[in-house]
Design an enzyme around this catalytic site. Sequence first.
Site, PDB file in Angstrom:
ATOM      1  N   GLU A   1       0.871  -1.602  -0.059  1.00 43.81           N
ATOM      2  CA  GLU A   1      -0.048   0.033  -0.237  1.00 43.81           C
ATOM      3  C   GLU A   1       0.851   0.615   0.065  1.00 43.81           C
ATOM      4  O   GLU A   1       0.536   2.208  -0.286  1.00 43.81           O
ATOM      5  CB  GLU A   1      -0.698  -0.362   0.993  1.00 43.81           C
ATOM      6  CG  GLU A   1      -2.132   1.282   0.682  1.00 43.81           C
ATOM      7  CD  GLU A   1      -3.345   0.623   1.591  1.00 43.81           C
ATOM      8  OE1 GLU A   1      -3.252  -0.288   3.218  1.00 43.81           O
ATOM      9  OE2 GLU A   1      -4.052   1.607   2.045  1.00 43.81           O
TER      10      GLU A   1
ATOM     11  N   LYS B   1      -8.549  -0.290  10.802  1.00 45.21           N
ATOM     12  CA  LYS B   1      -8.387  -2.307  11.400  1.00 45.21           C
ATOM     13  C   LYS B   1      -7.646  -1.973  11.932  1.00 45.21           C
ATOM     14  O   LYS B   1      -7.465  -2.366  13.015  1.00 45.21           O
ATOM     15  CB  LYS B   1      -7.836  -2.188   9.931  1.00 45.21           C
ATOM     16  CG  LYS B   1      -8.788  -2.888   8.808  1.00 45.21           C
ATOM     17  CD  LYS B   1      -8.363  -3.565   7.626  1.00 45.21           C
ATOM     18  CE  LYS B   1      -8.844  -3.697   6.630  1.00 45.21           C
ATOM     19  NZ  LYS B   1      -9.314  -2.816   5.609  1.00 45.21           N
TER      20      LYS B   1
END
Lengths: 375, 411
Positions: free
Chosen positions: B315, B334
């Site tokens: 990412e 998360k």
Amino acid sequence: MSGAVWITGIGLASSLGEGVEAHRAALRDPVARPVVDAAGFAPFPVHPMPNLAFDAQIPKKGDQRQMEPWQRLGTYAAGLALDHAGARGLVGEMHLLVAAGGGERDVGLDEAICAELAGLPPEQAGPLLNERLANGLRPTLFLAQLSNLLAGNISIVHGVTGSSRTFMGEEAAGAEAVRIAAARLAEGRGEVALVGGAYVAGRWDMLLLHAASGGLWRGDWAPLAERRGGGMVTGSIGAFLVLETERHARGRGAACLARLAAVRSGAARRQGEDSARASAAALAEGLALRPGLAVVSGASGMPEALAEERAFLAGLPEPGAVRFTADLLGHGVEASFPASLALGALALAEGMATQALVTGFGLWRGEALALLEAA
Amino acid sequence: MRDHLGRPLVAVTGMGLVTPLGFGVAESWRALLAGRSGIRRITRFPTEHLKTRIAGQVTLPGEEAMASPERVERMAAMAAAEAVGQAGIGERFPGPLLLGMPPVEVEWPQRLALARAGAGYPAMVEAVAGQRGLFETFLFGGIGERLAERFGTHGVPVSVTTACATGASAIQLGLEAIQRGEAKAALCIGAEGSVAPEPLVRFSLLSALSTRNDEPERASRPFEKTREGFVLSEGAAALVLESLEAAQARGAEVLGLVLGAGERADSFHRTRSNPDGGAIIGAMRAAIADAGLRPGDISYVNAHGTGTPENDKMETLGMRAVFGDAPPPISSNKSMIGHTLSAAGAIEAVASLLTIRDGMLPPTINHEVPDPAIALDVVPNVARAAKVERVLSNSFGFGGQNVCLVLGAAP
């Protein structure tokens, strides 16, 4: 739909064999008999997996090992469709829409754990279950079970990467995959899509689910019309279609197998007036159906849905012959609608009719219609 | 009322959340801004012999007797009821249901009960005859059908799975249905209920989960040096999408806009991205382009940010490729909620809209040791005030299915 959408490739692998020729031959033969395995899952007949040379479509053994049969069957059929359409060079921007259920469980492990734990009180069974699963499950099995990993494998093996969506929900998932693929192409979001699904019939875990409804046919195989009380014989089917905008197909000189004139779906609650026949009749409104059109029915064999479908078909203007996909291939649940579309397109390409209506009455829910026109 | 491609603009007029941090949008959002973790030791079932014994659990009343699909349905219904109520769009929802959900199957309690008549599958298949309820519970189309009935949605309920991108795919399907003119409104839900022994074992066998069992609250550590896996979690989010025109015509409050969506599949590996990041980068760029924007127009990124070594590295690569040397801040919900798999993309879309509404970036908690390989502003540990007009929300799935959304402020 605004822009016209063509079917330019068909990938079919079923108990009848692989490829368009095996299935065309069955379509041509009005008394064609299916391939049935009566013993392997008795008392339930199933249409078995064909013997496929998987290396031809899934060249890496490592890839084959990472899949269970349903993924191999689907990935194989997807490759057949790409080859048939001559579309290998288009995979980078190709949309992928798959209808999928769940993958095979490790039936042997399930049975061993059941034998050991079924008689134990829950406080003992719980920790033991953890231990048996942790030691018994193959790490690769999970990926072979995940619904979206049929699409994942098709991307890996065939390089289809434009987009990837997996639809769930039995027959309706197959119809939605086709409907949404066609809608995206028609509105100009992409030029080519690979759409389909796969189902493997020889699976105790799936028979367990469908036995719970009482819907499985037992004993000797019989065609749908002769099953007293109704019942479903499941079939192993990998069915994929290459859908393409007319503009794009013409541009590359691809042949049109059939024009996908309409795909429509509905979901009756199947109670009282909210019936499957009314749902289908509403879907059929405005379709330019011509007398003598061929009907390719995706009927599962479930008696209530079949009665509703017959009532719906009886209301059409002079329909021609009705062929039940399930009589040739068995019922392929998620793969059923794509498989019926493939048969309909083959029938048109063969000149057996100039128009085909494909039906998809789900075994529990979902009604879908597609109208195919000859090229 | 139309976007740069002439499509109807799509508004969000209702949102609902169920997360391990709380029931409802307000409670979950308050906890996200407070940097609170929802990860705990698992209490739903015995955890002996499991490598991972922590998760983000949503405990429902009466859940002892509920199978996973029933919990998924319950959480989805709670989130949808909140969203539909906020939208004030009526008892019968005037559009389709797009449901992101996990695959379901008959589970161990049912299997063991059937096996009391004989442990082999043939005997279990005989024993199951007549259990219509079991059939309808575990059909893949069951959850969608029951939600469609309850909320009165139109047409076939569409159930979609793209692994960890599922929730975003559900929103994308709704967005497209409205853009195409198929519908004026769409009820988009992402729901997950996989905190159960077998899913936990399966993910453990893929070495995907954190095993920091003694410190549950500190286990989810996206973008941090000592991260070693994600934490399995569950929950649901629902969004009511409407064409902006329809929403304004009925005087609905517009909470934000879904400006665009982009997707790209990876062909590299079943659980890993291509090291060149092509599919991730492609999905991010496609979403930004679909929204008619340039990377510099994005104020903040709601990360996929699972906390696996691999995801966060990839990412980061994607962020640098898309945004260059000065990427916008990025943070991972998360770190607090855990990874709600099929629900994550929808939960994070709601969080993205709240980020815009309140001008507050939720933090990435458990950021103790920075990872020199991750040169990003991850909003470490503490929420931050910022003017946010447009958010890119990333969702990257096992199996290579990547979906990104661009969410924007109400006009």
